[in-house]
Design a protein around this motif. Sequence first.
Motif, PDB file in Angstrom:
ATOM      1  N   LEU A 124       0.753  -1.403   0.051  1.00  0.00           N
ATOM      2  CA  LEU A 124      -0.031  -0.190  -0.118  1.00  0.00           C
ATOM      3  C   LEU A 124       0.775   1.050   0.070  1.00  0.00           C
ATOM      4  CD1 LEU A 124      -2.952  -0.975   2.605  1.00  0.00           C
ATOM      5  CD2 LEU A 124      -2.962  -0.326   0.125  1.00  0.00           C
ATOM      6  N   ALA A 125       1.936   1.379   0.804  1.00  0.00           N
ATOM      7  CA  ALA A 125       2.642   2.319   0.892  1.00  0.00           C
ATOM      8  C   ALA A 125       3.654   2.654  -0.406  1.00  0.00           C
ATOM      9  CB  ALA A 125       3.724   1.983   1.998  1.00  0.00           C
ATOM     10  N   ARG A 126       3.984   1.700  -1.124  1.00  0.00           N
ATOM     11  CA  ARG A 126       4.731   2.145  -2.057  1.00  0.00           C
ATOM     12  C   ARG A 126       3.926   2.675  -3.364  1.00  0.00           C
ATOM     13  NH1 ARG A 126       8.265  -4.030  -1.619  1.00  0.00           N
ATOM     14  NH2 ARG A 126       9.935  -2.862  -0.199  1.00  0.00           N
ATOM     15  N   GLN A 127       2.512   2.106  -3.326  1.00  0.00           N
ATOM     16  CA  GLN A 127       1.922   2.901  -4.450  1.00  0.00           C
ATOM     17  C   GLN A 127       1.419   4.392  -4.032  1.00  0.00           C
ATOM     18  OE1 GLN A 127      -1.455  -0.169  -4.763  1.00  0.00           O
ATOM     19  NE2 GLN A 127      -2.841   1.087  -3.473  1.00  0.00           N
ATOM     20  N   THR A 128       1.765   4.761  -2.762  1.00  0.00           N
ATOM     21  CA  THR A 128       1.327   6.212  -2.442  1.00  0.00           C
ATOM     22  C   THR A 128       2.216   7.251  -2.937  1.00  0.00           C
ATOM     23  OG1 THR A 128       0.773   5.322  -0.308  1.00  0.00           O
ATOM     24  CG2 THR A 128       0.899   7.633  -0.326  1.00  0.00           C
TER      25      THR A 128
ATOM     26  N   GLU B 255      -1.074   8.772  12.004  1.00  0.00           N
ATOM     27  CA  GLU B 255      -2.165   9.523  11.526  1.00  0.00           C
ATOM     28  C   GLU B 255      -1.575   9.889  10.125  1.00  0.00           C
ATOM     29  OE1 GLU B 255      -3.583  12.775  13.688  1.00  0.00           O
ATOM     30  OE2 GLU B 255      -4.733  11.697  14.932  1.00  0.00           O
ATOM     31  N   GLN B 256      -0.704  10.506   9.893  1.00  0.00           N
ATOM     32  CA  GLN B 256      -0.441  10.649   8.596  1.00  0.00           C
ATOM     33  C   GLN B 256      -0.284   9.508   7.578  1.00  0.00           C
ATOM     34  OE1 GLN B 256      -0.272  13.833   7.134  1.00  0.00           O
ATOM     35  NE2 GLN B 256      -1.047  14.588   8.989  1.00  0.00           N
ATOM     36  N   ILE B 257       0.465   8.399   8.113  1.00  0.00           N
ATOM     37  CA  ILE B 257       0.719   7.082   7.469  1.00  0.00           C
ATOM     38  C   ILE B 257      -0.950   6.718   7.054  1.00  0.00           C
ATOM     39  CG2 ILE B 257       1.194   4.894   7.457  1.00  0.00           C
ATOM     40  CD1 ILE B 257       3.458   5.814   9.541  1.00  0.00           C
ATOM     41  N   ASP B 258      -1.727   6.592   8.097  1.00  0.00           N
ATOM     42  CA  ASP B 258      -3.165   6.093   7.781  1.00  0.00           C
ATOM     43  C   ASP B 258      -3.939   6.820   6.643  1.00  0.00           C
ATOM     44  OD1 ASP B 258      -2.712   4.217   9.676  1.00  0.00           O
ATOM     45  OD2 ASP B 258      -3.745   5.292  11.323  1.00  0.00           O
ATOM     46  N   LEU B 259      -3.730   8.143   6.683  1.00  0.00           N
ATOM     47  CA  LEU B 259      -4.367   9.107   5.849  1.00  0.00           C
ATOM     48  C   LEU B 259      -3.748   8.748   4.425  1.00  0.00           C
ATOM     49  CD1 LEU B 259      -4.472  12.553   7.699  1.00  0.00           C
ATOM     50  CD2 LEU B 259      -6.581  11.055   6.853  1.00  0.00           C
ATOM     51  N   SER B 260      -2.572   8.412   4.277  1.00  0.00           N
ATOM     52  CA  SER B 260      -1.660   8.172   2.910  1.00  0.00           C
ATOM     53  C   SER B 260      -2.254   6.888   2.377  1.00  0.00           C
ATOM     54  CB  SER B 260      -0.339   8.356   3.323  1.00  0.00           C
ATOM     55  OG  SER B 260       0.006   9.649   3.547  1.00  0.00           O
ATOM     56  N   ILE B 261      -2.290   5.895   3.223  1.00  0.00           N
ATOM     57  CA  ILE B 261      -2.598   4.680   2.589  1.00  0.00           C
ATOM     58  C   ILE B 261      -4.000   4.136   2.467  1.00  0.00           C
ATOM     59  CG2 ILE B 261      -0.200   3.888   3.194  1.00  0.00           C
ATOM     60  CD1 ILE B 261      -1.292   2.326   5.223  1.00  0.00           C
ATOM     61  N   GLY B 262      -4.755   5.133   3.107  1.00  0.00           N
ATOM     62  CA  GLY B 262      -6.050   4.860   3.257  1.00  0.00           C
ATOM     63  C   GLY B 262      -6.682   3.975   4.379  1.00  0.00           C
ATOM     64  N   VAL B 263      -5.845   3.564   5.092  1.00  0.00           N
ATOM     65  CA  VAL B 263      -6.198   2.632   6.275  1.00  0.00           C
ATOM     66  C   VAL B 263      -6.767   3.246   7.273  1.00  0.00           C
ATOM     67  CG1 VAL B 263      -5.419   1.054   8.008  1.00  0.00           C
ATOM     68  CG2 VAL B 263      -4.450   1.113   5.896  1.00  0.00           C
ATOM     69  N   THR B 264      -8.193   2.506   7.863  1.00  0.00           N
ATOM     70  CA  THR B 264      -8.716   3.120   9.078  1.00  0.00           C
ATOM     71  C   THR B 264      -8.038   2.546  10.204  1.00  0.00           C
ATOM     72  OG1 THR B 264     -10.987   3.211   7.827  1.00  0.00           O
ATOM     73  CG2 THR B 264     -11.139   3.305  10.093  1.00  0.00           C
ATOM     74  N   PRO B 265      -7.553   3.406  11.151  1.00  0.00           N
ATOM     75  CA  PRO B 265      -7.020   2.930  12.232  1.00  0.00           C
ATOM     76  C   PRO B 265      -7.964   2.065  13.273  1.00  0.00           C
ATOM     77  CG  PRO B 265      -7.602   5.440  12.638  1.00  0.00           C
ATOM     78  CD  PRO B 265      -7.790   5.009  11.152  1.00  0.00           C
TER      79      PRO B 265
END
Length: 467
Positions: free
Chosen positions: A37-41, A455-465
Amino acid sequence: MSEKITARPVSVSAILGGDIRLEASTYLRDGYGLTRLARQTPGCSVLGELADIWQPSRLAGYEMPAGKGLPFMTAGQVFEDFPRVRKWLAKPFVSQEQSRYVDSSWLLLSCSGVVGKVTAVYPHHLGVVVTHDLLRIVPKDEREYGWLYAYLKTDFFMKVAQAAQYGHMIKHIEVAHAKTFPVIMPEDVVRSEIGSIAVAAIERRTRAWQLRDEAFKLFEELVGWDSATAANASEWHGSFRVSDIFKGRQRLDAGYYNGPIARIQELFAGHPTSKLSDVTTFASDLPRFARTYGESGMPYVSASELFDVNAKPTKMIYAKLIRGWERYVLHDGMIVMACSGQKYGILGRSLMLTENHEGLFGSHDLLRIVVNPCEIMPGYLLTFLNDPVLGRPYVVRNAYGTSIPHLDPSDIQAIRIPRLEEANENRIANLMDESVRLSAEADRMENEAVRRAQEQIDLSIGVTPAE
């Protein structure tokens, strides 16, 4: 009832790329999906582009007597809140010596055992040979130091690092793995803001440790310990009467009476003393209990976890299954002492609990000490108990047992504390109290920086904490 089988399809290209990882756990861990997920951000970088990452060659040193040779720290010690050098290595057998030292502008990443743990470099790490089991991470841009620290402390990064680990019994990651770890890069202003909080936390923690050392030095000076006394203590030889040995606890171990301990006793005898039980109340003698862990329980901390820097509970326990469970709960203002462990490790270490620890469920291996402030300042007592030259050796002398030494509450309660003039005790207490306050504040600031980075990571990869 059969267990549910966890399965996930993986393309052959993913398996044959890079390390050609064939173990199924690599692709079943959360970190595998999070990495993809991160690598496609947009804007995602990799750690190797933002920092130089390297590792010293494997070290097989020859141990020397304490104080002889080069001081050495293991990976576990580097993460401790109050590490104490316990190994000294023969200098001629330490290859590439300069590569073993660390710098205050670096970060250290655990790469063996529990991989993915990160720490800043603090003053007590400097000038010490540090194990090769920690990767050195040197930010290429010093302005990114704080952001990288906060980012590498997130749960996201831990999962990514552990997805890359290999090994059956002892897990490892290599420099090549770390270089490919994804690093999500939010806007400059966001990284700068989060990074500044992380840097401020590191600075406060550094100052807290400096104040703690000042408290120790002042205590030793006012009690009368100096370099000449220390030299005489190491050369002390004497005899003891049989009546002294067989009274009370009937201690026959020589370590209970050795030279430095005898000299410390003589030094303390020159001052008025208070018995520990007269100035505190003990909430100890807690029995062992069966632990039932579960995600809905209370946060549980072991003795070893509490004495790491900004320790985080890793387990949840169903407390109400334990008789008298309320007695195990930790509270702000209480002093806890590790009463089980190794003499060279955490045994006898004491910690002043703060609001950060309120409500945690603590191990039975922690003596709970409630100080009577009308009789003694808590900061002064904490200084005495933890002083590495006088107080802690005086406490640990009471340990019994070979494989895993223990401290008995009755022995600790009988310890006599040297008393100084009230003004001097207050000076020492003020230094230690400020140290405790700054350390607790640093932990809260660090937690805030890490939370915001997550929070920034979750927003970037679209994951709900997770709730």
